[in-house]
Design a protein around this motif. Structure first.
Motif, PDB file in Angstrom:
ATOM      1  N   GLY A 161     -10.701   6.067   7.114  1.00  0.00           N
ATOM      2  CA  GLY A 161     -10.434   7.334   6.310  1.00  0.00           C
ATOM      3  C   GLY A 161     -11.549   8.235   6.031  1.00  0.00           C
ATOM      4  N   ASP A 162     -11.336   9.306   5.759  1.00  0.00           N
ATOM      5  CA  ASP A 162     -12.636  10.355   5.619  1.00  0.00           C
ATOM      6  C   ASP A 162     -13.643   9.837   4.676  1.00  0.00           C
ATOM      7  OD1 ASP A 162     -11.390  11.930   7.438  1.00  0.00           O
ATOM      8  OD2 ASP A 162     -10.653  13.453   6.042  1.00  0.00           O
ATOM      9  N   ASN A 163     -14.857  10.140   5.086  1.00  0.00           N
ATOM     10  CA  ASN A 163     -16.073   9.623   4.216  1.00  0.00           C
ATOM     11  C   ASN A 163     -17.037  10.162   4.669  1.00  0.00           C
ATOM     12  OD1 ASN A 163     -17.440   7.609   5.844  1.00  0.00           O
ATOM     13  ND2 ASN A 163     -15.381   7.331   6.454  1.00  0.00           N
ATOM     14  N   GLY A 170     -17.974  12.443  13.167  1.00  0.00           N
ATOM     15  CA  GLY A 170     -18.325  11.228  12.220  1.00  0.00           C
ATOM     16  C   GLY A 170     -17.049  10.290  12.510  1.00  0.00           C
ATOM     17  N   HIS A 171     -15.919  10.643  12.854  1.00  0.00           N
ATOM     18  CA  HIS A 171     -14.990   9.360  12.918  1.00  0.00           C
ATOM     19  C   HIS A 171     -15.468   8.756  14.450  1.00  0.00           C
ATOM     20  CE1 HIS A 171     -11.971  10.037  10.247  1.00  0.00           C
ATOM     21  NE2 HIS A 171     -11.736  11.453  10.428  1.00  0.00           N
ATOM     22  N   ILE A 172     -16.116   9.437  15.395  1.00  0.00           N
ATOM     23  CA  ILE A 172     -16.565   8.816  16.681  1.00  0.00           C
ATOM     24  C   ILE A 172     -17.543   7.853  16.279  1.00  0.00           C
ATOM     25  CG2 ILE A 172     -17.793   9.116  18.832  1.00  0.00           C
ATOM     26  CD1 ILE A 172     -16.020  11.698  18.976  1.00  0.00           C
ATOM     27  N   HIS A 207     -19.542  18.017  12.994  1.00  0.00           N
ATOM     28  CA  HIS A 207     -18.201  18.193  13.221  1.00  0.00           C
ATOM     29  C   HIS A 207     -17.623  17.081  12.544  1.00  0.00           C
ATOM     30  CE1 HIS A 207     -14.568  18.540  15.592  1.00  0.00           C
ATOM     31  NE2 HIS A 207     -14.790  19.428  15.899  1.00  0.00           N
ATOM     32  N   HIS A 208     -16.389  17.342  12.013  1.00  0.00           N
ATOM     33  CA  HIS A 208     -15.625  15.939  11.379  1.00  0.00           C
ATOM     34  C   HIS A 208     -15.299  15.079  12.408  1.00  0.00           C
ATOM     35  CE1 HIS A 208     -13.162  14.246   8.145  1.00  0.00           C
ATOM     36  NE2 HIS A 208     -12.344  14.181   9.102  1.00  0.00           N
ATOM     37  N   LEU A 209     -15.039  15.240  13.605  1.00  0.00           N
ATOM     38  CA  LEU A 209     -14.654  14.202  14.426  1.00  0.00           C
ATOM     39  C   LEU A 209     -15.887  13.354  15.073  1.00  0.00           C
ATOM     40  CD1 LEU A 209     -11.576  15.580  16.531  1.00  0.00           C
ATOM     41  CD2 LEU A 209     -11.627  14.547  14.164  1.00  0.00           C
ATOM     42  N   VAL A 212      -7.156   9.508  15.606  1.00  0.00           N
ATOM     43  CA  VAL A 212      -5.982   9.971  15.096  1.00  0.00           C
ATOM     44  C   VAL A 212      -5.918   9.979  13.555  1.00  0.00           C
ATOM     45  CG1 VAL A 212      -4.251   9.158  17.020  1.00  0.00           C
ATOM     46  CG2 VAL A 212      -5.561   7.258  15.862  1.00  0.00           C
ATOM     47  N   SER A 213      -5.707  11.170  13.216  1.00  0.00           N
ATOM     48  CA  SER A 213      -5.605  11.396  11.738  1.00  0.00           C
ATOM     49  C   SER A 213      -4.555  12.255  11.230  1.00  0.00           C
ATOM     50  CB  SER A 213      -7.116  11.927  11.250  1.00  0.00           C
ATOM     51  OG  SER A 213      -7.376  13.138  11.463  1.00  0.00           O
ATOM     52  N   GLY A 214      -4.746  12.771   9.986  1.00  0.00           N
ATOM     53  CA  GLY A 214      -3.642  13.521   9.480  1.00  0.00           C
ATOM     54  C   GLY A 214      -3.662  15.049  10.105  1.00  0.00           C
TER      55      GLY A 214
HETATM   56 ZN    ZN Z   1     -10.940  12.581   9.273  1.00  0.00          ZN
END
Ligand code: ZN
Ligand code: KG4
Length: 368
Positions: free
Chosen positions: A329-331, A120-122, A116-118, A163-165
């Protein structure tokens, strides 16, 4: 357990990410990673057109996949699996990464790790970059490979502000790859609000960085906007009313005033968003007593937000871990980081069983 090596692919929005990560047991090395941004292309349209993003991902992956594998000195047979963002995001964009991962998994006969994309952010905020040896005699190219480690002390439950776009969420991380969404936005995401207000003020896309740059020249108290939902009694957000309030304030200015007061409007808007995010995070922290606070996602690059949340965390007596600037940012490195923890806990699929899912919930994989 032996080390896990994953190829990771991220194509959920407008950055193409490819990485190779190696690790396990609380440690992840990023052997190689590349991010190709489509920002210039989307700047022309003032936002992301999904089909255009998808086409660009195809072109970028063709170049990046072989390049990143070469840089990591890894071939298909060395991999334990392929981690890929399956959602949420723009469906046509997600599908490009997912289909590339499926084709490689089929060709190499390797498992897939849906991420899940989030997540990754976590993980980009939970893991911290290990210090590189300072002895000038010991620095080899190997020791320069960035290594990320879990915090040394207890860190669960952790409370993450993402918090992102595309997202504004408060997520309680109860254990590795085990999440509970405690707050979300009812309408616009915080980054989206930055982008829309920036557009109103004639600033380029993506609007976060130029808007906060402009805000430095303005007064954060010049305009007073209501902090949305701070007394709602829950941990949800809403930014569309604020967007409208800023629009009315802008329209009320005379043409002569517009140039002069633009920076004031930017600063007051930014302050309102930051105050709201910090207030909601404090309320959730008081309700759930986490051992660690996390801040990640594109808007985590915002200096005002980083500083305000750091101050709040000290007041609360809770440690705060912020994603390193290179990973806000996304990566794909962050997708690989989360992928290692998911893979270790048995999240492995075949090329037949995964699909892109634009509205995927972070609770899609029950703890195994
Ligand atoms: Zn993102
Ligand atoms: O995480 P990200 O790269 O992509 C998504 O998953 O959405 O976040 C991009 C968002 C954009 O809305 C951009 O304007 C915002 O992050 N952003 C910022 C800053 N840098 C990027 N917003 C406010 N201040 C910044 N310094």
């Amino acid at each position: 357990m032996s080390e896990i090596t994953l190829l990771a692919i991220e194509t959920s929005c407008d950055e193409t990410g490819v990485a190779v990560v190696r690790g396990g047991a609380g440690k992840v090395e990023v052997l190689a990673q590349q991010v190709a941004s489509q920002m210039d292309i989307h700047a022309a349209t003032g936002g992301v057109v999904p089909e255009v993003a998808a086409r660009e991902h195809v072109t970028a992956l063709q170049v990046m996949l072989p390049a990143v594998l070469r840089e990591a000195r890894v071939v298909g047979k060395d991999l334990s699996g392929i981690a890929v963002t399956v959602g949420p995001g723009l469906q046509p964009a997600l599908a490009v990464g997912v289909n590339a991962a499926r084709a490689l998994a089929y060709a190499w006969q390797k498992p897939l790790v849906p991420v899940h994309h989030l997540e990754g952010h976590i993980y980009s905020a939970l893991l911290r970059r290990a210090a590189v040896s300072s002895s000038k005699y010991q620095v080899s190219s190997k020791s320069l490979t960035p290594t990320y480690l879990l915090p040394a002390t207890n860190y669960f439950p952790a409370l993450a502000l993402i918090v992102s776009g595309g997202h504004t969420q408060l997520i309680l991380v109860r254990d590795h790859v085990t999440y509970e969404v405690v707050g979300t936005t009812r309408d616009d995401a915080a980054g989206e609000a930055f982008d829309k207000i920036a557009r109103l003020l004639g600033l380029p896309y993506p609007g976060g960085p130029p808007l906060s740059q402009l805000a430095r020249a303005g007064s954060a108290t010049a305009f007073s906007f209501t902090r949305p939902m701070v007394d709602s009694g829950d941990f949800h957000f809403s930014f569309s009313g604020l967007k409208t309030a800023v629009l009315y304030a802008w329209r009320a200015l005379s043409e002569a005033d517009k140039d002069q007061r633009k920076a004031d409007l930017a600063a007051s808007f930014e302050q309102t968003v930051v105050d709201t995010l910090v207030t909601k995070t404090r309320q959730a922290a008081q309700a759930f007593s986490p051992r660690l606070l996390l801040l990640a996602g594109g808007v985590a690059a915002n200096t005002k937000l980083r500083e305000a949340l750091s101050r709040e965390a000290s007041r609360l007596g809770m440690p705060l871990s912020i994603a390193p600037p290179a990973l806000t940012g996304d990566n794909a490195a962050m997708i690989g980081q989360a992928g290692i923890f998911a893979y270790e806990r048995g999240r492995q699929s075949t090329w037949r069983d995964i699909d892109a899912s634009a509205r995927l919930p972070i609770t899609a994989w029950p703890r195994q």
